[in-house]
Structure formats: C-alpha cells, structure tokens
Enzyme design. Structure first.
Site, PDB file in Angstrom:
ATOM      1  N   ASP A   1       0.860  -1.198   0.000  1.00 28.40           N
ATOM      2  CA  ASP A   1       0.000   0.000   0.000  1.00 28.40           C
ATOM      3  C   ASP A   1       0.897   1.250   0.000  1.00 28.40           C
ATOM      4  O   ASP A   1       0.905   2.043   0.939  1.00 28.40           O
ATOM      5  CB  ASP A   1      -0.935   0.003   1.217  1.00 28.40           C
ATOM      6  CG  ASP A   1      -0.192   0.012   2.554  1.00 28.40           C
ATOM      7  OD1 ASP A   1      -0.791   0.453   3.554  1.00 28.40           O
ATOM      8  OD2 ASP A   1       1.001  -0.393   2.600  1.00 28.40           O
TER       9      ASP A   1
ATOM     10  N   PHE B   1      -0.973  -0.688  12.537  1.00 27.99           N
ATOM     11  CA  PHE B   1      -1.883  -0.223  11.480  1.00 27.99           C
ATOM     12  C   PHE B   1      -2.316  -1.331  10.515  1.00 27.99           C
ATOM     13  O   PHE B   1      -3.508  -1.507  10.260  1.00 27.99           O
ATOM     14  CB  PHE B   1      -1.205   0.922  10.707  1.00 27.99           C
ATOM     15  CG  PHE B   1      -2.020   1.440   9.554  1.00 27.99           C
ATOM     16  CD1 PHE B   1      -1.726   1.045   8.259  1.00 27.99           C
ATOM     17  CD2 PHE B   1      -3.073   2.319   9.770  1.00 27.99           C
ATOM     18  CE1 PHE B   1      -2.478   1.521   7.176  1.00 27.99           C
ATOM     19  CE2 PHE B   1      -3.838   2.799   8.694  1.00 27.99           C
ATOM     20  CZ  PHE B   1      -3.535   2.398   7.401  1.00 27.99           C
ATOM     21  N   ASN B   2      -1.376  -2.068   9.943  1.00 27.29           N
ATOM     22  CA  ASN B   2      -1.735  -3.052   8.904  1.00 27.29           C
ATOM     23  C   ASN B   2      -2.729  -4.089   9.428  1.00 27.29           C
ATOM     24  O   ASN B   2      -3.638  -4.514   8.718  1.00 27.29           O
ATOM     25  CB  ASN B   2      -0.487  -3.779   8.383  1.00 27.29           C
ATOM     26  CG  ASN B   2       0.362  -2.894   7.483  1.00 27.29           C
ATOM     27  OD1 ASN B   2      -0.114  -1.874   6.977  1.00 27.29           O
ATOM     28  ND2 ASN B   2       1.615  -3.259   7.319  1.00 27.29           N
TER      29      ASN B   2
ATOM     30  N   HIS C   1       9.602   0.325   8.113  1.00 26.93           N
ATOM     31  CA  HIS C   1       8.972  -0.947   8.466  1.00 26.93           C
ATOM     32  C   HIS C   1       9.073  -1.980   7.328  1.00 26.93           C
ATOM     33  O   HIS C   1       9.610  -3.051   7.495  1.00 26.93           O
ATOM     34  CB  HIS C   1       7.481  -0.741   8.753  1.00 26.93           C
ATOM     35  CG  HIS C   1       7.151   0.345   9.708  1.00 26.93           C
ATOM     36  ND1 HIS C   1       7.202   0.180  11.087  1.00 26.93           N
ATOM     37  CD2 HIS C   1       6.730   1.618   9.503  1.00 26.93           C
ATOM     38  CE1 HIS C   1       6.818   1.300  11.676  1.00 26.93           C
ATOM     39  NE2 HIS C   1       6.530   2.191  10.752  1.00 26.93           N
ATOM     40  N   ASP C   2       8.495  -1.642   6.188  1.00 30.03           N
ATOM     41  CA  ASP C   2       8.274  -2.644   5.128  1.00 30.03           C
ATOM     42  C   ASP C   2       9.566  -3.187   4.538  1.00 30.03           C
ATOM     43  O   ASP C   2       9.623  -4.334   4.094  1.00 30.03           O
ATOM     44  CB  ASP C   2       7.415  -2.034   4.020  1.00 30.03           C
ATOM     45  CG  ASP C   2       6.043  -1.651   4.545  1.00 30.03           C
ATOM     46  OD1 ASP C   2       5.411  -0.762   3.953  1.00 30.03           O
ATOM     47  OD2 ASP C   2       5.606  -2.222   5.565  1.00 30.03           O
TER      48      ASP C   2
ATOM     49  N   THR D   1       2.927  -6.015   2.762  1.00 30.92           N
ATOM     50  CA  THR D   1       3.397  -4.920   3.618  1.00 30.92           C
ATOM     51  C   THR D   1       2.289  -3.888   3.848  1.00 30.92           C
ATOM     52  O   THR D   1       2.561  -2.728   4.164  1.00 30.92           O
ATOM     53  CB  THR D   1       4.623  -4.227   2.991  1.00 30.92           C
ATOM     54  OG1 THR D   1       4.256  -3.746   1.685  1.00 30.92           O
ATOM     55  CG2 THR D   1       5.805  -5.174   2.886  1.00 30.92           C
TER      56      THR D   1
ATOM     57  N   ASN E   1      -2.520   2.599   3.460  1.00 31.36           N
ATOM     58  CA  ASN E   1      -2.038   3.952   3.792  1.00 31.36           C
ATOM     59  C   ASN E   1      -2.963   5.024   3.216  1.00 31.36           C
ATOM     60  O   ASN E   1      -3.282   6.006   3.874  1.00 31.36           O
ATOM     61  CB  ASN E   1      -0.623   4.141   3.245  1.00 31.36           C
ATOM     62  CG  ASN E   1       0.392   3.434   4.119  1.00 31.36           C
ATOM     63  OD1 ASN E   1       0.278   3.460   5.339  1.00 31.36           O
ATOM     64  ND2 ASN E   1       1.342   2.774   3.500  1.00 31.36           N
TER      65      ASN E   1
ATOM     66  N   ASP F   1       6.779   1.105   1.856  1.00 32.84           N
ATOM     67  CA  ASP F   1       6.492   0.102   0.827  1.00 32.84           C
ATOM     68  C   ASP F   1       7.342   0.394  -0.416  1.00 32.84           C
ATOM     69  O   ASP F   1       7.916  -0.509  -1.026  1.00 32.84           O
ATOM     70  CB  ASP F   1       5.035   0.150   0.399  1.00 32.84           C
ATOM     71  CG  ASP F   1       4.047  -0.008   1.529  1.00 32.84           C
ATOM     72  OD1 ASP F   1       3.857   0.965   2.275  1.00 32.84           O
ATOM     73  OD2 ASP F   1       3.483  -1.105   1.674  1.00 32.84           O
TER      74      ASP F   1
HETATM   75  O1  RIB Z   1       2.461   0.256  10.793  1.00 31.98           O
HETATM   76  C1  RIB Z   1       3.342   0.395   9.714  1.00 31.98           C
HETATM   77  C2  RIB Z   1       2.749  -0.146   8.458  1.00 31.98           C
HETATM   78  O2  RIB Z   1       1.582   0.603   8.126  1.00 31.98           O
HETATM   79  C3  RIB Z   1       3.673  -0.009   7.240  1.00 31.98           C
HETATM   80  O3  RIB Z   1       3.430  -1.060   6.352  1.00 31.98           O
HETATM   81  C4  RIB Z   1       3.250   1.295   6.627  1.00 31.98           C
HETATM   82  O4  RIB Z   1       3.507   1.345   5.218  1.00 31.98           O
HETATM   83  C5  RIB Z   1       1.774   1.260   6.864  1.00 31.98           C
HETATM   84  O5  RIB Z   1       1.179   0.463   5.845  1.00 31.98           O
HETATM   85 CA    CA Z   2       2.825  -0.570   4.029  1.00 29.67          CA
END
Ligand code: RIB
Ligand code: CA
Length: 313
Positions: free
Chosen positions: A12, A168-169, A242-243, A128, A42, A17
């Site tokens: 996303d 979040f994801n 993160h990703d 991701t 996102n 990403d």
């Molecule tokens: O919490 C971080 C994640 O949420 C990452 O994948 C970022 O791109 C968002 O999608």
């Molecule tokens: Ca992401």
C-alpha cells in the site's frame, strides 16, 4: 545476484512500501518479483496503485505486472494513514503526474491465485499493507494455501501504533489477518518490535544522500518526508522503514533474529481490536505458527540498503 527467490509484493505504497520495492528490485537482491499487488491501506487503493506504478517507472521495473486489489477491509470500514504518508500516499518527492502504464485488468486477488496455482510451490508472499488481498485469495481459492511457500509480512507486534494494542496493517483489517495467521501457511512476522529498530536518522539519511544516482535521491526525499512525520507524531529520531525489513530478511536472513511462537489476532476487543497476541513465553501451549522477528543488526541492515541504492548507479 541470481534472482532465485520468487516473490509477490502486496503493498500500500506508502513511503516504506516504496523503499521495499526499490530494495527488492535492486542488483543486490536475489528476489524475482513475480507481481506487485496493491491494497487499500495507507491511502485509497487507487492512489496506492498509482504510487506503485510510479515507483516502477522510477526504477525502470516495466516487466513486472501490477494489479490493483481490495478497496476495503473484509468487514470494517476503510481507515487510511494520510497523516503519515500525505494526501497522495507518497508526499515529499516530485513524482510523475501519471505513470507510463496502467494496472492490469486482472484483480490482485485473482492474480495472486493464478500465480500461486501455476507455481511449483515456490512463491513467497510479501504483504506490507493490510492482509485483505491475501485473506480473500485464501477464501476464494483454498487450493493456494498448501502451495504458498511462506508469507513474510510487515504487521503487528507486542504493542501498537494505531491503537495502544494494534499496529496499522493489522488494525485496518484484523479479520483478514486472523484468516492469514490461522491458515497454516508458514509466516515470518516483522512487527513494530523489530521495525522500530530500522530508524532512518538524520545521520543515516545524510549518508544515503551521498549516493549519486536518481533512485538514491528519490529514496532520500521519501525518507525526509517520512521521518518528518515520525518526528512530529511520535517524537522519533526518524522514520522506521517498516516494510523494507521483509525484503531485507529475504535477501539476508542473518540481519534478523526470530523466535518461533504462537500468534493470535484479536478481532473482538473494544480496546484490543487488531492486536497480535504474540506468545513469546509459550503460556498458551499452542503450536507455534509464526517466526516473530525481534532483533535487527542495524549495521548490516543499513549497509544492505546502501549497497542496494548504489547498485542503481
Ligand atoms: O504500521 C506500519 C505499516 O503501516 C507499514 O506497512 C506502513 O507502510 C503502513 O502500511
Ligand atoms: Ca505498508
């Protein structure tokens, strides 16, 4: 580097990403990108798809199919992270107005099913973003479940960043995450415990800005925007990419330490919806279903990203 590990990047984009895609497509990567699929996360899925296509243009990745996926979670209403990634989802760098190509007509879920069914059980899924596409593919065609080599995902953790309990994801589509974590497919989970060790500090961004090619410059612009939002929102020293941890693991597993644990996903809790219950002490006595990453070798990680960006020279 021989590209012998087949992956589907389900994403996303999203600043981190985008960096994961750039790392996966670099000359230091052993990954063969079979497809890039997009999901609402996102920002809206249409924007995430445009962003994925634009990133492909920027790095010259014109032979990888891009397919748009789910525009909303399985059950909940969509939730986006515009405050982190900006209105476009990739605010910061100057981007082409329109990408050079369109996404495929095929829906991402159908492309994932098609690619996995025709494979020799050698495709790794690398989600991701929210897990909606992955769950929908498993529900629509359960035959893919035993054929998926493994799932290397960014999501979850023993704490949250969208609620105190949920990352979040997972939070965006906990029902989808539950389907995936209960599927029996081998999972490598890169949650906040490890991704918050991959912080792009000012010093790191400054070092990366010395790499003299347009892709490195693009990543530096992404990091400057992404880091600014993390400094403002969370008081971090920079943005955690993160990703990129998922792709970095697939290229060099020695960068990370993982523990085989049982993970459950909460879909009912008033305050814990979207929480990944990571049983690091084995108190549930449940069979482990996830390799949970908890430590990152920072020097190795940033050295890999540096070499990856230099490989675009
Ligand atoms: O919490 C971080 C994640 O949420 C990452 O994948 C970022 O791109 C968002 O999608
Ligand atoms: Ca992401």
């Amino acid at each position: 580097m021989e590209k012998n590990t087949k992956v589907i990047l389900d994403c996303d984009p999203g600043h981190d990403d985008a960096i994961a895609i750039i790392l996966a497509a670099s000359k230091v990567s052993n990954l063969k990108i079979e497809a890039i699929t997009t999901v609402a996360g996102n920002v809206e899925v249409e924007k995430n798809t445009l962003n994925a296509l634009k990133v492909c243009d920027i790095i010259g990745l014109d032979d990888v199919p891009v397919a748009q996926g789910s525009e909303r979670p399985l059950v909940k209403e969509p939730e986006i992270a515009e405050e982190i990634h900006g209105e476009t989802g990739l605010d910061g760098p100057l981007l082409p107005k329109v990408p050079s190509r369109k996404a495929m007509e095929t829906h991402a879920v159908d492309l994932i099913i098609e690619k996995v069914l025709e494979s020799d059980n050698d495709i790794t899924l690398v989600p991701t973003g929210p897990l909606t596409n992955i769950a929908m593919a498993m529900i629509k065609e359960p035959k893919i479940i035993p054929k998926i080599k493994e799932i290397v995902l960014m999501g979850g953790g023993t704490f949250g960043n969208w609620s105190p309990a949920a990352e979040f994801n997972i939070y965006v589509d906990a029902e989808a995450a539950k389907v995936v974590f209960e599927s029996g497919v081998p999972i490598k989970m890169f949650g906040l415990d490890v991704t918050h060790q991959a912080i792009a500090t000012d010093d790191i961004v400054n070092d990366l800005s010395k790499i003299d090619n347009p892709i490195a410059e693009f990543v530096v612009e992404l990091l400057k925007f992404f880091s600014q939002t993390y400094k403002e929102f969370f008081g971090f020293e920079g943005g955690p990419i993160h990703d990129a941890c998922t792709v970095a693991y697939l290229i060099d597993p020695t960068i990370f330490e993982l523990q085989h644990v049982h993970v459950d996903v909460e879909t009912k809790g008033e305050f814990t919806y979207g929480m990944t219950s990571v049983d690091t002490l084995g108190v549930t006595k449940k069979e482990p279903n996830t390799h949970f990453a908890y430590k990152l070798d920072s020097e190795k990680f940033w050295n890999l990203l540096t070499r990856a960006l230099e490989s675009y020279n």
